[in-house]
Motif scaffolding. Structure first.
Motif: not given
Lengths: 85, 405
Positions: B217-218, B284-308
């Motif tokens: 993925p990615f 969640a009442g959170l700002e993007p800056s509050d997030i420490d990590v994203v567990f991505a969907d991670a399609a493993g396909l170029p177009d879907k990875d680009r989209e994510e």
């Protein structure tokens, strides 16, 4: 007329629906209800399908619905005519 | 009132049990191997994330074996572990205060394959009566609730590979409506020949033969995904009830959830993943800056990875958040993928470490994402966003946060 014994029935029940780990099926189970033995209506349907496959005895769903113990099931099976081949 | 996670159970290709899964995930243990259940030598795709060390008899009573597909066996096992982990028995709460909400995308393929085989080779009277429910998407919810006597509100959700997160969202909704505890998550498995053929028919499965290069993925070499099997079950619980009964631990809080659907292809409108992430953050009442990590969907396909990657840049800015894709090690577990990522996210919060993304390493600069590659990253994690997409337009997002009481 086919003669199905308790050992045959025990084998079929276990093959079709497993066995409850808390119940000793090797003992005298003739008069213990299927419910207590851990076999529900689906387990009985599956077992009677197997009896038909192995012994050619076709029990109606209605008749099985009234059966509550292994003794009653064996009596029903052994009283049912096997259709001529 | 908040909904917290008090128990976790996982059955995955790189580990049986949540802690084993986590250890293997941090160690970068790759479960992608050639499928062994049948001869795959003539199939265009041969690699899968297969569970090879699960012995059903060791985990389940024999009464359940004639009536369960392998996917349901995994679900029952994960549920039992999650309940045990949460310190929950049949006596912990009244039966009507405990519900079950699970997701499943594939149904009972292997069981059904065997019964279809009997149907055409021997006749209908040879088909198991248990086929009536063993194939069914709702069967995991049913079997878990029957086995553990959970008589509260229960449901089954189907949302292709996003459905596992929808189950978690609905579990929280169920708790908010007054049920104290909900067993939730998702599990899938379909590695019999029919299930395998069906997965390949989707046209997105990697045809690579090198297990280290099959699901990237990615990565600029991304060319498909590897199917996995298994998933995770979690115990969602009303926080007050969890504290009152003295739950052994609280892994975190389900702070936000949202799901969206993609617009019709060709409409020109943007895909729905970004909106799902933004809505879950707002929930969640959170700002993007509050997030420490994203567990991505991670399609493993170029177009879907680009989209994510685009969605992540839009929400967090260029390289604005750590992103990871540990599912690269297990393959995509369909409805089980999101819940397994959620388990990893909660353990990231507990242990202050973010796992790496399998063998992905060459990330296109224009993606603008800070993908954790190679080695795990040590870093305090207070909040994580988990994303999942399902084919034909499903997008779901869950935010979990450290629970403070």
């Amino acid at each position: 007329m086919a003669q199905l014994g308790i050992d045959d029935l025990r084998r079929i029940l276990i093959a079709c629906a497993g066995e409850d780990d808390s119940i000793d099926l090797t003992g005298d189970i003739l008069d213990i209800s299927f419910e207590e033995l851990g076999y529900d209506s689906l387990a009985l349907m599956e077992s009677t399908a197997r009896i038909k496959q192995e012994y050619g005895i076709d029990l109606s769903d209605d008749a099985i619905g009234d059966v509550e113990t292994p003794r009653a099931l064996l009596e029903l099976v052994n009283a049912t005519e096997v259709p001529a081949a | 009132m908040s909904t917290v996670i008090t128990g976790i159970g996982a059955v995955t290709p790189n580990g049986l049990g949540a802690e084993e899964f986590w250890k293997a995930t941090l160690a970068g243990q790759n479960a992608v191997k050639e499928l062994t259940g049948f001869d795959v030598s003539k199939y265009p795709s041969r690699l899968a994330g297969q569970i090879t060390d699960y012995e059903a008899k060791a985990h389940l009573p024999s009464r359940l074996l004639p009536q369960t597909d392998v996917s349901t066996r995994y679900a029952l096992t994960a549920a039992a572990w999650a309940l045990e982990n949460a310190g929950v028995t049949e006596e912990t709460l009244p039966d009507y205060d405990m519900g079950t909400v699970t997701s499943n995308a594939l149904g009972g393929f292997e069981f059904t394959h065997q019964e279809f085989n009997k149907l055409w080779s021997k006749g209908s009277e040879f088909v198991s009566v248990y086929e009536s429910f063993a194939w069914f998407y709702a069967v995991n919810t049913g079997q878990i609730s029957i086995r553990h006597k959970l008589r509260g509100p229960s449901a089954a959700l189907v949302g292709e590979q996003a459905g596992g997160l929808d189950a978690i969202g609905h579990a929280r909704r169920t708790v908010r409506r007054g049920t104290k505890l909900v067993v939730s998550g998702g599990v899938d498995a379909a590695f019999d020949p029919w299930g395998w053929a069906s997965q390949l028919a989707g046209g997105l499965v990697s045809t690579a033969t090198d297990p280290k290069a099959a699901y990237l993925p990615f990565d600029e070499r991304a060319a498909g995904y590897v199917p996995g099997e298994g998933g995770a079950i979690l115990i969602a619980e009303d926080s007050a009830s969890a504290l009152e009964r003295g739950a052994p631990q609280i892994y975190g809080e389900i702070a936000g959830y949202a799901s969206t659907f993609d617009p019709k292809p060709g409409s020109g409108r943007a895909p729905g993943l970004r909106r799902a992430a933004e809505l879950a953050l707002a929930d969640a009442g959170l700002e993007p800056s509050d997030i420490d990590v994203v567990f991505a969907d991670a399609a493993g396909l170029p177009d879907k990875d680009r989209e994510e990657a685009e969605a992540l840049r839009a929400v967090f800015g260029v390289r604005g958040v750590a992103v990871t894709a540990p599912k690269a090690l297990t393959g995509r577990m369909y409805a089980g993928g999101g819940p397994a990522d959620l388990v990893a996210a909660l353990l990231s919060i507990r242990d202050g470490v973010i796992p790496a993304s399998g063998h992905s390493s060459r990330i296109p600069e224009e993606y603008g994402i800070d993908l954790v590659v190679g080695e795990p990253r040590t870093k305090p994690v207070g909040a994580a966003l988990v994303l999942a997409r399902g084919r034909w337009g499903f997008n779901s997002a869950v935010v979990v946060t450290r629970h403070s009481n």
